[in-house]
Write a protein that holds these residues in place. Structure first.
Motif, PDB file in Angstrom:
ATOM      1  N   MET A 192       0.832  -1.209   0.000  1.00 40.00           N
ATOM      2  CA  MET A 192       0.000   0.000   0.000  1.00 40.00           C
ATOM      3  C   MET A 192       0.861   1.252   0.000  1.00 40.00           C
ATOM      4  N   ARG A 193       1.969   1.185   0.731  1.00 45.58           N
ATOM      5  CA  ARG A 193       2.889   2.320   0.771  1.00 45.58           C
ATOM      6  C   ARG A 193       3.430   2.596  -0.630  1.00 45.58           C
ATOM      7  N   SER A 194       3.788   1.516  -1.351  1.00 42.37           N
ATOM      8  CA  SER A 194       4.365   1.710  -2.686  1.00 42.37           C
ATOM      9  C   SER A 194       3.311   2.251  -3.655  1.00 42.37           C
ATOM     10  N   LEU A 195       2.045   1.842  -3.459  1.00 40.07           N
ATOM     11  CA  LEU A 195       0.977   2.408  -4.298  1.00 40.07           C
ATOM     12  C   LEU A 195       0.853   3.902  -4.040  1.00 40.07           C
ATOM     13  N   ALA A 196       0.907   4.284  -2.768  1.00 33.24           N
ATOM     14  CA  ALA A 196       0.789   5.697  -2.410  1.00 33.24           C
ATOM     15  C   ALA A 196       1.921   6.489  -3.053  1.00 33.24           C
ATOM     16  N   LYS A 197       3.129   5.920  -3.010  1.00 29.95           N
ATOM     17  CA  LYS A 197       4.281   6.595  -3.627  1.00 29.95           C
ATOM     18  C   LYS A 197       4.084   6.761  -5.114  1.00 29.95           C
ATOM     19  N   GLY A 198       3.381   5.753  -5.733  1.00 25.59           N
ATOM     20  CA  GLY A 198       3.141   5.812  -7.175  1.00 25.59           C
ATOM     21  C   GLY A 198       2.081   6.817  -7.566  1.00 25.59           C
ATOM     22  N   GLY A 199       1.474   7.475  -6.589  1.00 29.72           N
ATOM     23  CA  GLY A 199       0.525   8.532  -6.911  1.00 29.72           C
ATOM     24  C   GLY A 199      -0.918   8.074  -6.988  1.00 29.72           C
ATOM     25  N   MET A 200      -1.221   6.860  -6.499  1.00 29.92           N
ATOM     26  CA  MET A 200      -2.595   6.374  -6.503  1.00 29.92           C
ATOM     27  C   MET A 200      -3.441   7.155  -5.504  1.00 29.92           C
ATOM     28  N   THR A 201      -4.656   7.500  -5.909  1.00 32.28           N
ATOM     29  CA  THR A 201      -5.594   8.078  -4.939  1.00 32.28           C
ATOM     30  C   THR A 201      -6.093   6.953  -4.056  1.00 32.28           C
ATOM     31  N   MET A 202      -5.980   7.109  -2.743  1.00 35.71           N
ATOM     32  CA  MET A 202      -6.365   6.026  -1.848  1.00 35.71           C
ATOM     33  C   MET A 202      -7.212   6.546  -0.694  1.00 35.71           C
ATOM     34  N   LEU A 203      -8.295   5.814  -0.436  1.00 35.96           N
ATOM     35  CA  LEU A 203      -9.121   6.086   0.731  1.00 35.96           C
ATOM     36  C   LEU A 203      -9.082   4.808   1.566  1.00 35.96           C
ATOM     37  N   VAL A 204      -8.526   4.916   2.786  1.00 35.99           N
ATOM     38  CA  VAL A 204      -8.192   3.726   3.555  1.00 35.99           C
ATOM     39  C   VAL A 204      -8.857   3.775   4.926  1.00 35.99           C
ATOM     40  N   VAL A 205      -9.686   2.769   5.221  1.00 35.37           N
ATOM     41  CA  VAL A 205     -10.188   2.603   6.585  1.00 35.37           C
ATOM     42  C   VAL A 205      -9.192   1.708   7.312  1.00 35.37           C
ATOM     43  N   THR A 206      -8.628   2.186   8.395  1.00 34.81           N
ATOM     44  CA  THR A 206      -7.577   1.388   9.026  1.00 34.81           C
ATOM     45  C   THR A 206      -7.466   1.657  10.525  1.00 34.81           C
ATOM     46  N   HIS A 207      -6.910   0.681  11.220  1.00 40.32           N
ATOM     47  CA  HIS A 207      -6.556   0.865  12.624  1.00 40.32           C
ATOM     48  C   HIS A 207      -5.039   0.952  12.802  1.00 40.32           C
ATOM     49  N   GLU A 208      -4.316   0.936  11.667  1.00 44.25           N
ATOM     50  CA  GLU A 208      -2.856   0.975  11.739  1.00 44.25           C
ATOM     51  C   GLU A 208      -2.410   2.431  11.819  1.00 44.25           C
ATOM     52  N   MET A 209      -2.262   2.944  13.050  1.00 44.61           N
ATOM     53  CA  MET A 209      -1.988   4.369  13.235  1.00 44.61           C
ATOM     54  C   MET A 209      -0.619   4.771  12.708  1.00 44.61           C
ATOM     55  N   SER A 210       0.368   3.876  12.869  1.00 51.74           N
ATOM     56  CA  SER A 210       1.697   4.280  12.413  1.00 51.74           C
ATOM     57  C   SER A 210       1.734   4.347  10.888  1.00 51.74           C
ATOM     58  N   PHE A 211       0.966   3.454  10.242  1.00 51.71           N
ATOM     59  CA  PHE A 211       0.855   3.522   8.787  1.00 51.71           C
ATOM     60  C   PHE A 211       0.198   4.835   8.378  1.00 51.71           C
ATOM     61  N   ALA A 212      -0.930   5.147   9.037  1.00 55.32           N
ATOM     62  CA  ALA A 212      -1.650   6.366   8.698  1.00 55.32           C
ATOM     63  C   ALA A 212      -0.748   7.586   8.864  1.00 55.32           C
ATOM     64  N   LYS A 213      -0.014   7.597   9.977  1.00 57.85           N
ATOM     65  CA  LYS A 213       0.849   8.739  10.284  1.00 57.85           C
ATOM     66  C   LYS A 213       1.927   8.911   9.213  1.00 57.85           C
ATOM     67  N   GLU A 214       2.458   7.771   8.758  1.00 56.64           N
ATOM     68  CA  GLU A 214       3.578   7.837   7.833  1.00 56.64           C
ATOM     69  C   GLU A 214       3.128   8.082   6.393  1.00 56.64           C
ATOM     70  N   VAL A 215       2.052   7.383   5.971  1.00 50.85           N
ATOM     71  CA  VAL A 215       1.709   7.361   4.547  1.00 50.85           C
ATOM     72  C   VAL A 215       0.623   8.367   4.175  1.00 50.85           C
ATOM     73  N   ALA A 216      -0.350   8.596   5.092  1.00 48.86           N
ATOM     74  CA  ALA A 216      -1.499   9.408   4.701  1.00 48.86           C
ATOM     75  C   ALA A 216      -1.138  10.877   4.561  1.00 48.86           C
ATOM     76  N   ASP A 217      -1.730  11.532   3.551  1.00 47.34           N
ATOM     77  CA  ASP A 217      -1.622  12.978   3.461  1.00 47.34           C
ATOM     78  C   ASP A 217      -2.543  13.613   4.489  1.00 47.34           C
ATOM     79  N   ARG A 218      -3.679  12.955   4.711  1.00 47.08           N
ATOM     80  CA  ARG A 218      -4.675  13.514   5.582  1.00 47.08           C
ATOM     81  C   ARG A 218      -5.336  12.379   6.358  1.00 47.08           C
ATOM     82  N   VAL A 219      -5.702  12.645   7.608  1.00 50.09           N
ATOM     83  CA  VAL A 219      -6.417  11.668   8.418  1.00 50.09           C
ATOM     84  C   VAL A 219      -7.750  12.258   8.835  1.00 50.09           C
ATOM     85  N   ILE A 220      -8.792  11.426   8.758  1.00 47.18           N
ATOM     86  CA  ILE A 220     -10.121  11.865   9.160  1.00 47.18           C
ATOM     87  C   ILE A 220     -10.572  10.984  10.312  1.00 47.18           C
ATOM     88  N   PHE A 221     -10.892  11.618  11.445  1.00 44.58           N
ATOM     89  CA  PHE A 221     -11.393  10.849  12.586  1.00 44.58           C
ATOM     90  C   PHE A 221     -12.907  10.945  12.613  1.00 44.58           C
TER      91      PHE A 221
END
Lengths: 262, 264
Positions: A192-221
């Motif tokens: 998923m990280r590599s997809l994000a780097k490739g410029g894919m638009t991604m909407l992700v429901v997740t509980h992985e906070m460290s992933f969200a912190k590192e990869v997401a441009d924006r987080v919605i609570f």
């Protein structure tokens, strides 16, 4: 995984949601959601279970029918009654918590079946595209296997390759690592990280906070069917402003020290 | 004398075997073997029913079974889809149809179509194979519909969601994703259905047709009165039913173990 494949950039499209409401009977799950995802942006939806985040995600490709509101996805008005939903869904990749691979088809067939039956691609071209995407998720040699011969993490990577094989301009992930054994979570997040780097638009429901912190441009609570707080990932997760966000993050990030009120 | 649990279990097994053998010996001693042989196993007198038992009877039994099953399968699939439809009148019709034809004896349906239809609509008379196909087809469709519905609904909802998310229209998801998986689920009950039909085709005897339309049971019954070999002709006819049904079971089992390998 071959490097030149992971560097591919994607044609991206965005999502624009206005005033989305969804109820099951008397139970209002989404109470007026506004949400914008720009082309190429990665947005993570976080929140307690029952907060409506999965329902919101499933509304984007109309797996759930909203009661009110407007959803624009990559040039389609998804809530228009005359919209060609099948056409729209071809452009929107979906990855499920339970993988939902087709158990009667091989890994390769899982990735070609919609290409040939829906996009009417010739078999050879479909196979080539499928193989490229299986290589991308590091499972190029697994084409002849059946899904039940793979680990959970491998199955989820196949599910990602299956979605990518349709050349989507947007990817939806519904808790993609929640059903995985802990040791296979990393391999899926890496894809998923590599997809994000490739410029894919991604909407992700997740509980992985460290992933969200590192990869997401924006987080919605989200909580209780509304957006409580949103902003840049590091701010929402690192320095939440709303009490409900603070409480939730404390429980998720430090589960061994949660206090239960008597 | 105290016995261990294992000794007691062994003693119990021995007693069961002794009782079982005792019953068999008692029955065998009671039998009048000469009369039994004359009435059940007088194979030497069967000459006249061959080769017709096979060339006509077996052929017609298979023929009636196959056409009834083909009709029943097509109609059963339609009914199964109607029963799952969102349009309520479809569901009502399918439910009514299924409850009716599942609850009525097949022989009554045969009589209704064999004698009732020509009476009610003077001038119409269906050839016997058509009567059999329609009657047994309607009855088996009721059973097949329920089997297929259960099979289709046993495929997880996530499979349809995944297919639709890839842009497949509903019918394509049904044909390419759901039905192939449902097929594996319904194979054992479907085998049952064909075996039941094979045997139900014997009911065609009540239609009283010409020689060319006799199936095995009819030929066997006629043999009882004409051959003076007791019910030996029926015993032989019964054996030929097993010749059809046992290979069917074996083929189904082979299919099952193959699909078990690809989908645990």
């Amino acid at each position: 995984m071959s490097d030149n494949n992971t560097q591919t950039t994607f044609k991206a499209s965005g999502v624009d949601i206005r005033g989305l409401h969804k109820s099951y009977g008397d139970n209002e799950v989404l109470k007026g959601i506004d949400l914008e995802v720009k082309p190429g942006e990665v947005v993570c939806l976080i929140g307690p279970s029952g907060s409506g985040k999965s329902t919101l995600l499933r509304c984007v490709n109309l797996l759930e029918q909203p009661n009110a509101g407007v959803i624009h996805v990559g040039g389609f008005d998804a809530t228009d009654l005359d919209v060609d939903l099948d056409k729209m869904r071809q452009k929107v990749g979906m990855v499920f918590q339970q993988f939902n691979l087709f158990p009667h088809l091989t890994v390769l067939q899982n990735c070609t079946v919609a290409q040939t039956k829906v996009l009417k691609r010739p078999a050879a071209q479909a196979k080539e595209t499928a193989q490229k995407n299986l290589n991308r998720v590091g499972l190029g040699d697994f084409g002849d296997r059946y899904p039940d011969q793979l680990s959970g993490g491998q199955q989820q990577r196949v599910a990602i390759a299956r979605a990518l094989s349709m050349d989507p301009t947007l990817m939806l992930f519904d808790e993609p690592t929640s059903a995985l054994d802990p040791e296979t979570v990393g391999e899926v997040l890496a894809i998923m990280r590599s997809l994000a780097k490739g410029g894919m638009t991604m909407l992700v429901v997740t509980h992985e906070m460290s992933f969200a912190k590192e990869v997401a441009d924006r987080v919605i609570f989200m909580d209780g069917g509304v957006v409580v707080e949103q902003g840049p990932a590091k701010e929402v997760i690192g320095n939440p402003q709303q009490p409900r966000t603070q409480d939730f993050l404390k429980r998720v990030l430090d589960p061994t020290h949660v206090e239960i009120a008597e | 004398m105290a016995m261990t649990t294992r000794q007691r279990a062994r003693l119990s097994k021995i007693i069961q075997i002794v009782i079982f053998l005792g019953v068999i010996v008692a029955v065998v001693l009671q039998v009048d073997w000469r009369i039994l042989g004359d009435n059940f196993f007088a194979f030497d007198k069967l000459g006249p029913i061959f080769p017709e038992l096979i060339t006509v009877g077996l052929k017609n039994t298979l023929y009636y079974t196959v056409i009834s099953f083909a009709f029943g399968l097509a109609l059963g699939l339609l009914l199964a889809l109607m029963k799952m439809a969102s349009f309520a009148p479809y569901r009502w019709f399918a439910t009514g149809f299924i409850e009716f034809f599942r609850g009525v004896p097949a022989i009554l349906v045969l009589i209704a179509f064999g004698y009732g239809v020509p009476t009610a609509f003077p001038g119409t008379s269906w050839p016997q194979p058509v009567v059999v196909m329609v009657s047994l087809g309607l009855v088996s469709a009721a059973y097949i519909a329920e089997t297929l519905r259960a099979g289709l609904q046993a495929v997880p909802k996530g499979q349809i969601e995944a297919a639709r998310s890839l842009g497949m229209p509903a019918w394509r998801a049904m044909v390419t994703i759901v039905i192939p998986q449902a097929f594996k689920i319904v194979l054992p009950p479907m085998t049952n259905e064909i075996i039941l039909l094979t045997k139900d085709s014997s009911l065609a005897f009540i239609l009283g047709a010409s020689m060319a339309q006799y199936e095995m049971t009819k030929i066997g019954r006629d043999g009882i009165t004409s051959l003076g070999a007791g019910i030996t002709p029926l015993i032989v006819a019964g054996a030929f039913y097993l010749v059809i049904t046992i290979p069917l079971s074996l083929i189904a089992r082979k299919f099952e173990s193959r699909s078990a390998r690809t989908k645990r």
